[in-house]
Scaffold this motif. Structure first.
Motif, mmCIF file in Angstrom:
data_model
loop_
_atom_site.group_PDB
_atom_site.id
_atom_site.type_symbol
_atom_site.label_atom_id
_atom_site.label_comp_id
_atom_site.label_asym_id
_atom_site.label_seq_id
_atom_site.Cartn_x
_atom_site.Cartn_y
_atom_site.Cartn_z
ATOM 1 N N ALA A 80 0.815 -1.221 0.000
ATOM 2 C CA ALA A 80 0.000 0.000 0.000
ATOM 3 C C ALA A 80 0.845 1.266 0.000
ATOM 4 O O ALA A 80 0.367 2.347 -0.379
ATOM 5 C CB ALA A 80 -0.927 -0.002 1.212
ATOM 6 N N PHE A 83 1.135 3.941 -2.872
ATOM 7 C CA PHE A 83 -0.049 4.762 -3.114
ATOM 8 C C PHE A 83 -0.210 5.864 -2.065
ATOM 9 O O PHE A 83 -1.128 6.674 -2.135
ATOM 10 C CB PHE A 83 -1.301 3.876 -3.125
ATOM 11 N N THR A 85 2.529 7.839 -1.010
ATOM 12 C CA THR A 85 3.775 8.610 -1.029
ATOM 13 C C THR A 85 3.586 10.046 -0.552
ATOM 14 O O THR A 85 4.397 10.578 0.216
ATOM 15 C CB THR A 85 4.371 8.620 -2.444
#
Length: 375
Positions: A80, A83, A85
């Motif tokens: 995960a 996604f 960042t």
């Protein structure tokens, strides 16, 4: 008034760990066009949980400290992190909407007019004891309305109204809604009953069906029943619904709805087409109660669409002029059509209690929590 106040923060570290805590932040002074709100009620919506806990595995969460020093940690799957960042290593305030009392106001007439008033507002960071907002971003609540009455005035009510408005603007005459016994679903039923709009409610248990029938819902189908597909088709024939709003997201439900719409349309078709019905069928996914893949088994011709739907882009699309009547309707029907019901009211510290997290993170019908940051 103290110089500092508490604010709930959510942090996801690059190391893959979620951390929930209470931060002490300065109590700000309002500028001329701003007001300071003492937050007294702010709901935990599914959209808030997306930021609060994200994809973390809360079943294995741990807690340290107590009271204002409580810290909750949980693991975030490595898959995960790419996604996330833009939010990694940033402690983020949480809470989309809420209500409270204006305790300080700037010098402008608009700000001064709100001093001492109970107002609702949106804009994030509402899980805090105080929130600074522009006067123009506050909605004064009618006399006799409490902060708890007005805490959920924005997300669910305007989402429900946005669904019927989208239906009208896209040329449909009736709609389908999933997870339909939720607070939002009950509001949508009241709107449709009042406005004479056909509504097909899809629920997942007889108990949820009973809730909706108790408030007058005409078409309720249980996705767990062996007769679900036939029941859904019959309800679609009766209502003529060709647009759906799906809170589930993952799994086969969106595909089942499109298939049932196609069957219902073919029951009244006057001529055969190898490409299926010429009527466009639309499913909008607006939630992720099932986080798995959306599975589409194409059995519904070529005139169909599946897409995402979110409240904020919809409001931006219709502009202030289009929003005004919707907002006014919410305020005028706050204690009737748009009344919200809560299981419990908890403090900021109690929001970090693992037992409470286990309940509100289930996002179950009839288990909606309200936070009073000043409790």
């Amino acid at each position: 008034m103290a110089d500092t106040a508490l604010e709930l923060r959510s942090l996801i570290k690059k190391s893959g760990e979620l951390e929930l805590s209470l931060a002490k932040v300065p109590v700000p002074e309002p500028a001329d066009d701003q007001v300071l709100i003492k937050v007294e009620a702010t709901p935990i919506n599914p959209s808030d949980l997306g930021l609060l806990v994200g994809p973390a595995d809360m079943s294995q969460a741990k807690v340290s400290g107590s009271g204002e020093s409580t810290v909750v940690t949980a693991k975030v799957p490595a898959t995960a992190l790419p996604f996330l960042t833009a939010r990694l290593d940033q402690p983020m305030p949480v809470g989309n909407e809420g209500a409270g009392t204006v305790v300080k106001a700037g010098a402008s007439p608009a700000a001064q007019a709100l001093l001492g008033k109970t107002v609702s507002t949106v804009g994030g960071a509402m899980y805090a004891q105080y929130r600074l907002r522009k006067a123009s971003d506050c909605q004064p609540l009618p006399a006799g309305t409490t902060a708890a009455d007005g805490a959920s005035w924005f997300v669910n009510p305007l989402t429900a109204l946005g669904m019927t408005e989208t239906m009208k603007r896209e040329g449909h005459k009736a709609l389908v809604h999933t997870a339909a016994a939720s607070n939002l679903g009950q509001m949508l039923n009241k709107i449709c009953l009042k406005d004479g709009i056909g509504l097909v409610n899809i629920v997942r248990s007889p108990e949820q069906a009973k809730i909706l029938r108790g408030i007058g819902a005409k078409h309720v189908v249980d996705s767990g029943a062996p007769t679900f597909q036939d029941d859904l088709v019959n309800a679609l024939v009766e209502t003529g619904a060709t647009i759906a709003f799906d809170a589930i997201g993952g799994g086969k439900l969106a595909s089942q709805i499109l298939t049932a719409m196609e069957i219902a349309l073919n029951k009244t078709a006057k001529e055969y087409s190898r490409y299926g019905s010429t009527t466009h069928k639309q499913v909008y996914i607006y939630g992720s109660l099932n986080t798995g893949p959306t599975e589409l088994v194409r059995a519904y011709g070529m005139m169909w669409g599946v897409g995402g739907w979110l409240l904020t882009p919809f409001l931006q699309k219709i502009g202030r002029e289009g929003q005004a009547p919707l907002r006014q309707r919410v305020v005028s029907e706050l204690k009737t059509t748009f009344a919200s019901h809560y299981t419990r009211t908890i403090s900021l510290a109690e929001a970090l209690d693992l037992k409470n997290i286990a309940v509100y993170n289930k996002r179950a019908t009839g288990e909606k929590f309200l936070i009073n940051p000043n409790k």
